[in-house]
Design a protein around this motif. Structure first.
Motif, PDB file in Angstrom:
ATOM      1  N   GLY A 163       0.782  -1.232   0.000  1.00  9.88           N
ATOM      2  CA  GLY A 163       0.000   0.000   0.000  1.00  9.88           C
ATOM      3  C   GLY A 163       0.808   1.273   0.000  1.00  9.88           C
ATOM      4  N   ASN A 194      -2.132   7.486  -7.613  1.00 15.86           N
ATOM      5  CA  ASN A 194      -1.651   6.394  -6.765  1.00 15.86           C
ATOM      6  C   ASN A 194      -1.098   5.210  -7.560  1.00 15.86           C
ATOM      7  OD1 ASN A 194      -4.967   6.070  -6.450  1.00 15.86           O
ATOM      8  ND2 ASN A 194      -3.978   4.080  -6.691  1.00 15.86           N
ATOM      9  N   GLU A 201      -4.671  -8.902   2.343  1.00 10.67           N
ATOM     10  CA  GLU A 201      -4.242  -7.515   2.484  1.00 10.67           C
ATOM     11  C   GLU A 201      -3.642  -6.992   1.175  1.00 10.67           C
ATOM     12  OE1 GLU A 201      -3.835  -3.947   4.716  1.00 10.67           O
ATOM     13  OE2 GLU A 201      -4.977  -5.781   5.017  1.00 10.67           O
ATOM     14  N   LYS A 235      -6.332  -6.330  -1.339  1.00 10.78           N
ATOM     15  CA  LYS A 235      -7.027  -5.081  -1.052  1.00 10.78           C
ATOM     16  C   LYS A 235      -6.258  -3.894  -1.604  1.00 10.78           C
ATOM     17  CE  LYS A 235      -8.588  -2.235   2.852  1.00 10.78           C
ATOM     18  NZ  LYS A 235      -8.696  -2.151   4.327  1.00 10.78           N
ATOM     19  N   HIS A 236      -4.929  -3.890  -1.414  1.00  2.68           N
ATOM     20  CA  HIS A 236      -4.122  -2.769  -1.892  1.00  2.68           C
ATOM     21  C   HIS A 236      -4.046  -2.730  -3.416  1.00  2.68           C
ATOM     22  CE1 HIS A 236      -3.036  -1.589   2.085  1.00  2.68           C
ATOM     23  NE2 HIS A 236      -2.268  -2.644   2.325  1.00  2.68           N
TER      24      HIS A 236
END
Length: 229
Positions: free
Chosen positions: A36, A50, A218, A221-222
């Motif tokens: 992330g 991003n 995780e 998700k990122h």
């Protein structure tokens, strides 16, 4: 000095290839997209979408304040302008190199990325999506194969930022490889570019950064957002 915000993905490789080919001094700031890092405020300050790669040029040619650039195609154009290299001076050859840079940015990269997503990362096996992106990537590679017939490089006789942009996106998914045996001219060009020492140095950085890891919830998700249950 060029500060490169990087992770070893096809888009990241484009910029290290240029920097190694040009011999520009640079430092790498790893952007671990699985952890992330791309969402940190200090990164978003100059890369608002991003996404990596991004650069900060601490010594721009005008001698002024540092210049930041995001989007890999824009970075390649900026660095070519800064160095006067890898973008032909002849206006006709220059537009050809630019066309194929945009072709990669708008077509080959996104379509290959979707191919990889649905074949490697998607939590569900969606046959329609897998077939749709496989066929589109193969179509685009056929376009490139035809372009390379009788040409040493994508823009003709000169190695350019178009080659640097396209090369990392040729069959990048080892878990879902495409059969490229029928693309004679593409395979010749791919091998020629891969044999360049600067390209080999650029790809070798993948061993130093971004060790292969198993996909976790995780990381998913990122990288992709939280899937809908």
């Amino acid at each position: 000095m060029i500060e490169l915000y990087y992770w070893p993905t096809p888009n990241g490789h484009k910029i290290t290839i240029f920097l190694e080919e040009a011999g520009l001094p640079y430092s790498i700031h790893p952007v671990d997209i699985g952890a992330g890092d791309q969402f940190k405020p200090e990164f978003l300050a100059f890369s608002p979408n991003n996404k990596m790669p991004a650069i900060i040029d601490r010594a721009p040619v005008d001698g002024g304040a540092p210049i930041s650039v995001f989007e890999s195609g824009a970075i390649l154009q900026y660095l070519a302008g800064k160095t006067g290299r890898f973008l032909p001076a002849d206006p006709r050859a220059r537009i050809e190199a630019t066309e194929w840079l945009f072709w990669q940015m708008a077509g080959l990269g996104p379509m290959t990325g979707q191919y990889g997503h649905f074949h490697v990362y998607a939590p569900d096996d969606i046959a329609y999506a897998k077939d749709r992106y496989r066929r589109e990537v193969l179509r685009l590679l056929g376009v490139l194969d035809g372009r390379l017939e009788g040409r040493a490089f994508v823009a003709g006789d000169e190695y350019s930022i178009a080659d640097m942009a396209i090369h990392p996106w040729i069959n990048p998914y080892t878990k879902a490889p495409l059969d490229l045996s029928g693309f004679t001219h593409l395979n010749r060009w791919q091998a020629d570019v891969a044999a360049r020492p600067a390209v080999q140095r650029a790809y070798a950085l993948a061993e130093q950064y971004g060790a292969q890891r198993e996909m976790t919830a995780e990381m998913r998700k990122h990288l992709f957002g939280t899937p809908t249950p």
